[in-house]
Design an enzyme around this catalytic site. Structure first.
Site, PDB file in Angstrom:
ATOM      1  N   ALA A 182      76.156  43.472  36.021  1.00 45.54           N
ATOM      2  CA  ALA A 182      75.021  43.021  35.209  1.00 45.54           C
ATOM      3  C   ALA A 182      75.482  42.594  33.818  1.00 45.54           C
ATOM      4  O   ALA A 182      76.356  43.218  33.213  1.00 45.54           O
ATOM      5  CB  ALA A 182      73.990  44.143  35.103  1.00 45.54           C
ATOM      6  N   ASP A 203      75.734  49.129  35.444  1.00 44.20           N
ATOM      7  CA  ASP A 203      76.745  48.091  35.287  1.00 44.20           C
ATOM      8  C   ASP A 203      76.796  47.126  36.469  1.00 44.20           C
ATOM      9  O   ASP A 203      77.593  46.184  36.454  1.00 44.20           O
ATOM     10  CB  ASP A 203      78.131  48.728  35.111  1.00 44.20           C
ATOM     11  CG  ASP A 203      78.276  49.435  33.773  1.00 44.20           C
ATOM     12  OD1 ASP A 203      77.593  49.021  32.818  1.00 44.20           O
ATOM     13  OD2 ASP A 203      79.056  50.396  33.698  1.00 44.20           O
ATOM     14  N   GLU A 204      75.956  47.379  37.477  1.00 44.97           N
ATOM     15  CA  GLU A 204      75.945  46.455  38.612  1.00 44.97           C
ATOM     16  C   GLU A 204      74.598  45.729  38.658  1.00 44.97           C
ATOM     17  O   GLU A 204      74.296  44.974  37.747  1.00 44.97           O
ATOM     18  CB  GLU A 204      76.296  47.211  39.899  1.00 44.97           C
ATOM     19  CG  GLU A 204      77.721  47.780  39.837  1.00 44.97           C
ATOM     20  CD  GLU A 204      78.265  48.251  41.157  1.00 44.97           C
ATOM     21  OE1 GLU A 204      78.002  47.594  42.186  1.00 44.97           O
ATOM     22  OE2 GLU A 204      78.966  49.280  41.177  1.00 44.97           O
ATOM     23  N   MET A 205      73.754  45.973  39.644  1.00 46.94           N
ATOM     24  CA  MET A 205      72.485  45.250  39.685  1.00 46.94           C
ATOM     25  C   MET A 205      71.427  45.899  38.793  1.00 46.94           C
ATOM     26  O   MET A 205      70.422  45.268  38.466  1.00 46.94           O
ATOM     27  CB  MET A 205      72.013  45.146  41.132  1.00 46.94           C
ATOM     28  CG  MET A 205      72.959  44.300  41.990  1.00 46.94           C
ATOM     29  SD  MET A 205      72.621  44.374  43.765  1.00 46.94           S
ATOM     30  CE  MET A 205      71.114  43.423  43.858  1.00 46.94           C
TER      31      MET A 205
END
Length: 749
Positions: A113, A155-157
């Site tokens: 993200a 830190d991802e979706m």
């Protein structure tokens, strides 16, 4: 005063009795008993089959809680490509797992993200249905559990479950799809999102590559270079097959290869971050299927090409740079440029996108989906390297026939004409080549000359393996095999192996080497000058070794991580160690048990250990007749064990040679029963390692570990400890003695 004294001593006496009773009757800690489906020993080959390379895929990880249905898969496909699941509605699962890049993203480190660079690379999703753990460090046990990290990690979706549910419920098409997929109203839930995407991912199966077609009998599915590369892949020189075996070409355990950290990046401890007892830098061995499409490589994407990966392993992985605890199979190897090209060409033959799902033109949210990437350079290279796909060219077996090598012919050229059921005869002569045998039901016989001399297969000291076979029901006899650098005869993954009447000399690591095989008979083999074992069977099941002669090797006979072994009527002399029954860590097979060793002669096994530095075998002290290392249910009887300067029979647990962090199997020898053996003149000049530890050598050495180890050995004149538990000892006495012995050992160690 006298009354209080009596009370105190009475109380102490009661406590002592209670302690003795507890020590006698409380169960002794023992290793976990694994169910058979977790043993990992033996062949997974399919029978009947044209070649022995066809292997049964393991069961998928589909659960009763999430049965796969067409409706669920279609819903999962749409969700996989829909950015609505991310907090900013700008990322989908496909952002990091793009179908056109082997379900990776082409980056050394995944991008999360808001452009955050993540610690590791995106793993391919091909054949994820066969995984038993997930992520590079195995921190998730199911596909459904795995979904939580990419969906919700900041830190991802960075999605929030309640926000995901709210957005999906606002879209009538999704509401209808969820209700059809799950058969109920109010089916739009975060948990069902995970179930649907997991069901879709389980359809990403790759099992129709050129290799698979070749394994099923399409003789032209691999190019000559790829066939040579396949031989290298499964040779003991590269040992690629140890961690990437067919059919998945993956391994669910965790190993240290010594991949360096990226410059400027913090150290990545891998599995140790999840399981503190694991080794620092241990990672999962990912699948090699569709590997040509998933560059860059390794958990941090440090290598851009497969050639770089091969170079890394050829140098011994991180071992070359001093990385600690590098896996024993990453030992380095010599390889010229042609061999490297052949090995890489074989890896291209693991490419199959026949079940590649279609990227939807649109998704119910109306948000933009990832686009097809055309042209994909990796695909173009694959199409150039792989044989042009035509209608299958599997030849019919026909009637079994005998093919004889004629003057001027190579053995391999005749072998390539064979079909299942055929016999290949090789007249006496010296043949400077190595032979690859993939067909099942092959008999491979030498024809002696008038003096009775067998034909010789000679590697001139540079060839890797004399013979590599993968066919089921393989028989080889009446040959001398000499002067190779890795193995004399390697048989991998086969069912029904019969090796007999051969002379093996100076063939590197092993003389005869059936590995991951089932139903093996080895007899009348003479083996000498191997830097590991002259006769070896590993990760196998139902193995008989009899009537052999071994001398001048590091190990005469070895059964490693094998189930149901029988070793009898053999003579092992003047090796470093005569017979070795062992369970080693960090291997696909997690057990070594149910072995009988009887009617053998083990004498004068006092040769210097010339095992390759860094290997497990190099740790063995010279002068041992027989060593049982962590193996269970081993019965040793009616053997003659004499003249071995360090010890006659030794029974040890794994901590004598491995750190606790390395050990992923039951470390203790358990249920050993040694009886009625003859011991003569053992332990007279022990190796310094044993002498420093025990003070002298013995007929029998037991380190005191493991449950139910019994010794009925009236012929043994010396032993450590001086009193050995016998079969007549009741369990309470054994338990009490075991605890006392281990208490004393703990005090002095």
């Amino acid at each position: 005063m006298k009354i209080w004294s009596k009370r105190i001593f009475t109380g102490l006496g009661i406590l002592l009795l209670v302690g003795i009773a507890y020590a006698a009757f409380a169960p002794i800690p023992q290793d976990e008993v694994l169910p058979e489906e977790k043993w990992g020993a033996g062949s997974s080959s399919v029978e009947p089959a044209w070649t022995g390379l066809m292997r049964d895929f393991p069961a998928t990880n589909e659960t009763d809680a999430n049965p796969t249905t067409p409706e669920k898969v279609e819903l999962g496909r749409l969700l996989f490509f829909d950015p609505i699941l991310s907090q900013n509605n700008d990322m989908s699962c496909a952002s990091c797992h793009h179908p056109d890049m082997g379900f990776t993203d082409g980056n050394a480190q995944a991008i999360g993200a808001d452009g955050v660079v993540l610690q590791r690379s995106s793993m391919s999703l091909w054949n994820v249905a066969y995984n038993t753990n997930f992520f590079w460090d195995g921190r998730a046990a199911t596909l459904e559990e795995q979904m939580d990290t990419p969906l919700t990690s900041k830190d991802e979706m960075a999605g929030e479950p309640k926000d995901i549910e709210a957005e999906l419920r606002a879209i009538p098409e999704y509401v209808d799809l969820f209700e059809k997929a799950f058969g109920s109203a109010d089916a739009v839930t975060y948990d069902n999102v995970k179930l649907a995407i997991s069901a879709f991912q389980r359809t990403l199966i790759s099992n129709d590559s050129p290799f698979d077609r070749y394994a099923s009998g399409d003789v032209n599915a691999l190019t000559p270079a790829q066939r040579r590369g396949l031989a290298l892949f499964r040779s003991a020189a590269t040992r690629c097959f140890e961690c990437h075996s067919a059919p998945t070409f993956a391994d669910e355990s965790f190993s240290v290869t010594g991949v360096p950290d990226l410059p400027g990046q913090p150290h990545d401890a891998g599995r140790q971050q999840v399981e503190p007892s694991s080794l620092d830098g241990a990672f999962k061995a990912p699948t090699l299927r569709n590997i040509a499409l998933t560059a860059p490589y390794m958990h941090n994407g440090i290598f851009n090409t497969l050639e770089e990966v091969v170079d890394f392993y050829a140098k011994g992985g991180g071992r070359d740079a001093g990385f600690p605890n590098v896996d024993i199979h990453v030992a380095g190897f010599d390889m010229n440029e042609q061999e490297k090209a052949d090995l890489v060409a074989f890896l291209y033959a693991l490419t199959d996108e026949s079940k590649l799902p279609e990227i939807p033109a649109s998704v119910p949210s109306g948000l933009a989906v990832v686009q097809n990437l055309e042209p994909v350079q990796a695909r173009q290279i694959v199409s150039e390297v792989n044989a042009e796909e035509t209608e299958a060219t599997a030849a019919s077996a026909g009637e079994a026939k005998t093919l004889r090598v004629q003057k001027g012919q190579t053995i391999q050229s005749v072998m390539d004409q064979a079909r299942p059921g055929d016999t290949i005869e090789v007249p006496y002569g010296i043949y400077y080549e190595h032979v690859i045998i993939d067909m099942s039901d092959i008999k491979f016989f030498g024809v002696p000359n008038e003096k009775g001399e067998w034909p010789v297969i000679d590697g001139k000291g540079t060839g890797s393996d004399g013979v590599i076979a993968s066919g089921n029901n393989f028989e080889m006899a009446f040959f001398a095999v000499k002067n190779f650098t890795s193995n004399g005869v390697l048989v991998e993954g086969a069912t029904g192996v019969y090796l007999h009447d051969m002379y093996i000399e100076n063939t590197g690591v092993y003389g005869v080497y059936p590995v991951r095989c089932t139903d093996v008979l080895i007899e009348r083999i003479e083996g000498t000058l191997m830097n590991d074992a002259a006769i070896y069977a590993g990760k196998s099941m139902n193995v008989v070794i009899r009537d052999t002669l071994t001398y001048g090797n590091v190990i005469g006979i070895e059964l490693e991580n094998t189930v149901n072994g029988e070793v009898y009527n053999n003579v092992a002399h003047d090796n470093t160690i005569g017979i070795f029954i062992d369970l080693l860590p960090q291997l696909p097979s997690k057990v070594s048990m149910y072995t009988k060793v009887y009617d053998n002669v083990m004498e004068n096994n006092n040769g210097e250990n010339f095992g390759k530095p860094g290997t497990a075998v190099s740790l063995i002290p010279p002068g041992t007749g027989m060593l049982i290392l962590a193996a269970d249910h081993v019965e040793v009887y009616n053997n003659t064990i004499r003249g071995n300067k360090t010890g006659g029979l030794a029974v040890f647990n794994l901590t004598i040679g491995f750190s606790e962090e390395e050990i992923d199997v039951g470390p203790n020898p358990e249920h050993t029963y040694a009886h009625d053996n003859i011991y003569e003149n053992n332990g007279y000049d022990p190796d310094p390692f044993v002498k420093n530890m025990l003070g002298s050598g013995f007929d029998i050495i037991w380190d005191g570990t493991g449950v139910n180890n019994r010794f009925d050995e009236p012929n043994a004149s010396t032993s450590f400890p001086p009193a050995l538990p016998a079969s007549t000892w009741p369990d309470p006495l054994y338990n009490l003695y075991w605890r006392l012995l281990n208490f004393v050992v703990g005090l002095v160690s």
